[in-house]
Design an enzyme around this catalytic site. Sequence first.
Site, PDB file in Angstrom:
ATOM      1  N   ASN A  12       0.853  -1.191   0.000  1.00 55.61           N
ATOM      2  CA  ASN A  12       0.000   0.000   0.000  1.00 55.61           C
ATOM      3  C   ASN A  12       0.893   1.247   0.000  1.00 55.61           C
ATOM      4  O   ASN A  12       1.712   1.428   0.906  1.00 55.61           O
ATOM      5  CB  ASN A  12      -0.896  -0.049   1.250  1.00 55.61           C
ATOM      6  CG  ASN A  12      -1.819   1.140   1.350  1.00 55.61           C
ATOM      7  OD1 ASN A  12      -1.405   2.270   1.124  1.00 55.61           O
ATOM      8  ND2 ASN A  12      -3.063   0.904   1.709  1.00 55.61           N
ATOM      9  N   ASP A  14      -0.099   4.469  -0.025  1.00 53.82           N
ATOM     10  CA  ASP A  14      -0.787   5.694   0.422  1.00 53.82           C
ATOM     11  C   ASP A  14       0.154   6.669   1.124  1.00 53.82           C
ATOM     12  O   ASP A  14       0.078   7.888   0.923  1.00 53.82           O
ATOM     13  CB  ASP A  14      -1.897   5.366   1.432  1.00 53.82           C
ATOM     14  CG  ASP A  14      -3.071   4.638   0.817  1.00 53.82           C
ATOM     15  OD1 ASP A  14      -3.123   4.504  -0.423  1.00 53.82           O
ATOM     16  OD2 ASP A  14      -3.936   4.182   1.589  1.00 53.82           O
ATOM     17  N   HIS A  15       1.013   6.126   1.994  1.00 54.47           N
ATOM     18  CA  HIS A  15       1.767   7.045   2.851  1.00 54.47           C
ATOM     19  C   HIS A  15       3.016   7.619   2.192  1.00 54.47           C
ATOM     20  O   HIS A  15       3.657   8.512   2.737  1.00 54.47           O
ATOM     21  CB  HIS A  15       2.020   6.397   4.210  1.00 54.47           C
ATOM     22  CG  HIS A  15       0.708   6.173   4.908  1.00 54.47           C
ATOM     23  ND1 HIS A  15      -0.118   7.217   5.244  1.00 54.47           N
ATOM     24  CD2 HIS A  15       0.042   5.034   5.228  1.00 54.47           C
ATOM     25  CE1 HIS A  15      -1.242   6.728   5.775  1.00 54.47           C
ATOM     26  NE2 HIS A  15      -1.161   5.408   5.781  1.00 54.47           N
ATOM     27  N   HIS A  48      -5.524   3.789  -1.767  1.00 55.76           N
ATOM     28  CA  HIS A  48      -6.856   4.155  -1.283  1.00 55.76           C
ATOM     29  C   HIS A  48      -7.150   5.585  -1.703  1.00 55.76           C
ATOM     30  O   HIS A  48      -6.500   6.518  -1.229  1.00 55.76           O
ATOM     31  CB  HIS A  48      -6.868   4.015   0.249  1.00 55.76           C
ATOM     32  CG  HIS A  48      -8.184   4.291   0.892  1.00 55.76           C
ATOM     33  ND1 HIS A  48      -8.364   4.192   2.250  1.00 55.76           N
ATOM     34  CD2 HIS A  48      -9.381   4.661   0.395  1.00 55.76           C
ATOM     35  CE1 HIS A  48      -9.630   4.485   2.544  1.00 55.76           C
ATOM     36  NE2 HIS A  48     -10.260   4.781   1.438  1.00 55.76           N
ATOM     37  N   ARG A  50      -9.280   8.303  -1.055  1.00 58.26           N
ATOM     38  CA  ARG A  50     -10.280   8.720  -0.057  1.00 58.26           C
ATOM     39  C   ARG A  50     -11.097   9.892  -0.589  1.00 58.26           C
ATOM     40  O   ARG A  50     -10.635  10.662  -1.419  1.00 58.26           O
ATOM     41  CB  ARG A  50      -9.578   9.146   1.242  1.00 58.26           C
ATOM     42  CG  ARG A  50      -8.909   8.006   1.987  1.00 58.26           C
ATOM     43  CD  ARG A  50      -8.359   8.510   3.312  1.00 58.26           C
ATOM     44  NE  ARG A  50      -9.426   8.846   4.214  1.00 58.26           N
ATOM     45  CZ  ARG A  50      -9.820   8.086   5.247  1.00 58.26           C
ATOM     46  NH1 ARG A  50      -9.207   6.953   5.506  1.00 58.26           N
ATOM     47  NH2 ARG A  50     -10.811   8.464   6.015  1.00 58.26           N
ATOM     48  N   ARG A  54      -6.774  12.852   0.988  1.00 61.05           N
ATOM     49  CA  ARG A  54      -5.703  13.272   1.907  1.00 61.05           C
ATOM     50  C   ARG A  54      -4.341  12.687   1.523  1.00 61.05           C
ATOM     51  O   ARG A  54      -3.322  13.220   1.889  1.00 61.05           O
ATOM     52  CB  ARG A  54      -6.039  12.903   3.349  1.00 61.05           C
ATOM     53  CG  ARG A  54      -6.025  11.436   3.629  1.00 61.05           C
ATOM     54  CD  ARG A  54      -6.152  11.146   5.108  1.00 61.05           C
ATOM     55  NE  ARG A  54      -7.465  11.468   5.612  1.00 61.05           N
ATOM     56  CZ  ARG A  54      -7.974  10.911   6.718  1.00 61.05           C
ATOM     57  NH1 ARG A  54      -7.257  10.046   7.413  1.00 61.05           N
ATOM     58  NH2 ARG A  54      -9.171  11.206   7.137  1.00 61.05           N
ATOM     59  N   HIS A  55      -4.343  11.549   0.812  1.00 62.03           N
ATOM     60  CA  HIS A  55      -3.038  11.057   0.330  1.00 62.03           C
ATOM     61  C   HIS A  55      -3.081  10.789  -1.175  1.00 62.03           C
ATOM     62  O   HIS A  55      -2.624  11.609  -1.955  1.00 62.03           O
ATOM     63  CB  HIS A  55      -2.503   9.870   1.156  1.00 62.03           C
ATOM     64  CG  HIS A  55      -3.512   8.889   1.658  1.00 62.03           C
ATOM     65  ND1 HIS A  55      -4.385   8.230   0.835  1.00 62.03           N
ATOM     66  CD2 HIS A  55      -3.770   8.434   2.922  1.00 62.03           C
ATOM     67  CE1 HIS A  55      -5.128   7.409   1.560  1.00 62.03           C
ATOM     68  NE2 HIS A  55      -4.805   7.517   2.841  1.00 62.03           N
ATOM     69  N   GLU A  75      -8.554   0.758  -3.392  1.00 61.76           N
ATOM     70  CA  GLU A  75      -9.367   0.804  -2.161  1.00 61.76           C
ATOM     71  C   GLU A  75     -10.255   2.017  -2.204  1.00 61.76           C
ATOM     72  O   GLU A  75      -9.783   3.123  -2.527  1.00 61.76           O
ATOM     73  CB  GLU A  75      -8.425   0.991  -0.969  1.00 61.76           C
ATOM     74  CG  GLU A  75      -8.214  -0.219  -0.134  1.00 61.76           C
ATOM     75  CD  GLU A  75      -7.420   0.164   1.095  1.00 61.76           C
ATOM     76  OE1 GLU A  75      -7.855   1.032   1.868  1.00 61.76           O
ATOM     77  OE2 GLU A  75      -6.328  -0.393   1.255  1.00 61.76           O
ATOM     78  N   THR A 106      -8.350   3.651   8.267  1.00 62.35           N
ATOM     79  CA  THR A 106      -9.583   2.869   8.198  1.00 62.35           C
ATOM     80  C   THR A 106      -9.746   2.102   9.509  1.00 62.35           C
ATOM     81  O   THR A 106      -9.055   1.129   9.758  1.00 62.35           O
ATOM     82  CB  THR A 106      -9.525   1.899   6.997  1.00 62.35           C
ATOM     83  OG1 THR A 106      -9.069   2.623   5.860  1.00 62.35           O
ATOM     84  CG2 THR A 106     -10.885   1.308   6.711  1.00 62.35           C
ATOM     85  N   GLU A 156     -11.202  -9.190   2.703  1.00 64.02           N
ATOM     86  CA  GLU A 156      -9.934  -8.894   3.367  1.00 64.02           C
ATOM     87  C   GLU A 156     -10.247  -8.764   4.847  1.00 64.02           C
ATOM     88  O   GLU A 156     -11.044  -7.901   5.245  1.00 64.02           O
ATOM     89  CB  GLU A 156      -9.304  -7.610   2.822  1.00 64.02           C
ATOM     90  CG  GLU A 156      -7.977  -7.301   3.511  1.00 64.02           C
ATOM     91  CD  GLU A 156      -7.163  -6.232   2.805  1.00 64.02           C
ATOM     92  OE1 GLU A 156      -7.168  -6.176   1.566  1.00 64.02           O
ATOM     93  OE2 GLU A 156      -6.516  -5.446   3.525  1.00 64.02           O
ATOM     94  N   HIS A 199      -3.928  -4.538   7.528  1.00 57.46           N
ATOM     95  CA  HIS A 199      -4.011  -3.401   8.452  1.00 57.46           C
ATOM     96  C   HIS A 199      -3.148  -3.636   9.686  1.00 57.46           C
ATOM     97  O   HIS A 199      -3.361  -4.580  10.433  1.00 57.46           O
ATOM     98  CB  HIS A 199      -5.446  -3.060   8.889  1.00 57.46           C
ATOM     99  CG  HIS A 199      -5.590  -1.592   9.197  1.00 57.46           C
ATOM    100  ND1 HIS A 199      -5.146  -1.039  10.370  1.00 57.46           N
ATOM    101  CD2 HIS A 199      -6.059  -0.569   8.455  1.00 57.46           C
ATOM    102  CE1 HIS A 199      -5.358   0.269  10.328  1.00 57.46           C
ATOM    103  NE2 HIS A 199      -5.910   0.579   9.183  1.00 57.46           N
ATOM    104  N   GLY A 200      -2.151  -2.755   9.814  1.00 60.23           N
ATOM    105  CA  GLY A 200      -1.307  -2.770  11.002  1.00 60.23           C
ATOM    106  C   GLY A 200      -0.247  -3.857  11.022  1.00 60.23           C
ATOM    107  O   GLY A 200       0.440  -4.019  12.036  1.00 60.23           O
ATOM    108  N   GLY A 221       1.088  -1.498   4.355  1.00 60.47           N
ATOM    109  CA  GLY A 221       1.547  -0.183   3.950  1.00 60.47           C
ATOM    110  C   GLY A 221       2.365   0.560   4.985  1.00 60.47           C
ATOM    111  O   GLY A 221       3.582   0.694   4.872  1.00 60.47           O
ATOM    112  N   TYR A 222       1.701   1.019   6.019  1.00 58.87           N
ATOM    113  CA  TYR A 222       2.292   1.991   6.934  1.00 58.87           C
ATOM    114  C   TYR A 222       3.630   1.523   7.528  1.00 58.87           C
ATOM    115  O   TYR A 222       4.619   2.254   7.517  1.00 58.87           O
ATOM    116  CB  TYR A 222       1.284   2.298   8.048  1.00 58.87           C
ATOM    117  CG  TYR A 222       1.697   3.439   8.925  1.00 58.87           C
ATOM    118  CD1 TYR A 222       1.587   4.746   8.473  1.00 58.87           C
ATOM    119  CD2 TYR A 222       2.194   3.215  10.200  1.00 58.87           C
ATOM    120  CE1 TYR A 222       1.974   5.810   9.276  1.00 58.87           C
ATOM    121  CE2 TYR A 222       2.579   4.276  11.001  1.00 58.87           C
ATOM    122  CZ  TYR A 222       2.464   5.564  10.541  1.00 58.87           C
ATOM    123  OH  TYR A 222       2.853   6.604  11.332  1.00 58.87           O
TER     124      TYR A 222
END
Length: 255
Positions: A12, A14-15, A48, A50, A54-55, A75, A106, A156, A199-200, A221-222
């Site tokens: 991911n 996004d960041h 994603h 959004r 925002r990203h 996403e 999310t 997912e 996620h995470g 991602g993050y």
Amino acid sequence: MSNAQTLRLGVNVDHIATLRNARGGHHPDPVRAALAVIEAGADGITAHLREDRRHIRDDDMARLKAEISKPLNFEMAATEEMLRIALATRPHAVCLVPERRLEVTTEGGLDVVGQQKALGPFIGCLNDAGIRVSLFIAADPAQIEMAAKLHAPVIEIHTGAWCDAVTAGETSRAETEWQRIVAGARLAQSAGLEVHGGHGLDYATAEKIAGLPQIAELNIGYFMVGEALFVGLAETVRTMRAAMDRGRKTAASPA
Ligand code: PXP
């Protein structure tokens, strides 16, 4: 379909866009990051779009679709605006996520049971367009069964609650959340769904969940973007891939 041999890594990006947007220019470019992680062994790219942009922005999504050689997982929230963009972009997959304006990320899974009337035709429309639909949901039996009933081919499983508990060192909560994921993955596969997770996740949690033979794909991602600051994107992908491969080896034996 998922089996003990195949486990895809979706990265991911996004960041990367979050960082770019902090200064409002073009650098760092999420498309460049996508190309770099694919070169290093990622099996797909997730982004994603959004509602608040925002990203990832609209032109990032278009450029990702045009420039990457691996599947794009788009996403998005289940809105008319996003449906229009997805149908124009024609990604390999769409992952439907809940979206709240004030959330940092999310936060929970999609309420497929509560929104079945709206989601049914939405999923049908994407299915008809040949776009693989994935529903981002908690490992909750009612949500999983409804996903299958609405003919989503993929779910997912939201791994955030489990990862948060692991990070906080809350062993008993982590074990409860983990058992939910194990049971959810089994139920989903028996309902004919392909099962993804995300996620995470970090190296350790990705290794552990890779041990579930039902999981076909992890979207991460993050943690990877943060880790890349220290060792670079390519090394992060290789280390993540190695962790997933170690975990997957344990999936060959029955759980
Ligand atoms: N999968 C889905 C559906 C997500 O919404 C996110 C976060 O955007 C991820 C995976 C990746 O989560 P993380 O950035 O925490 O690795």
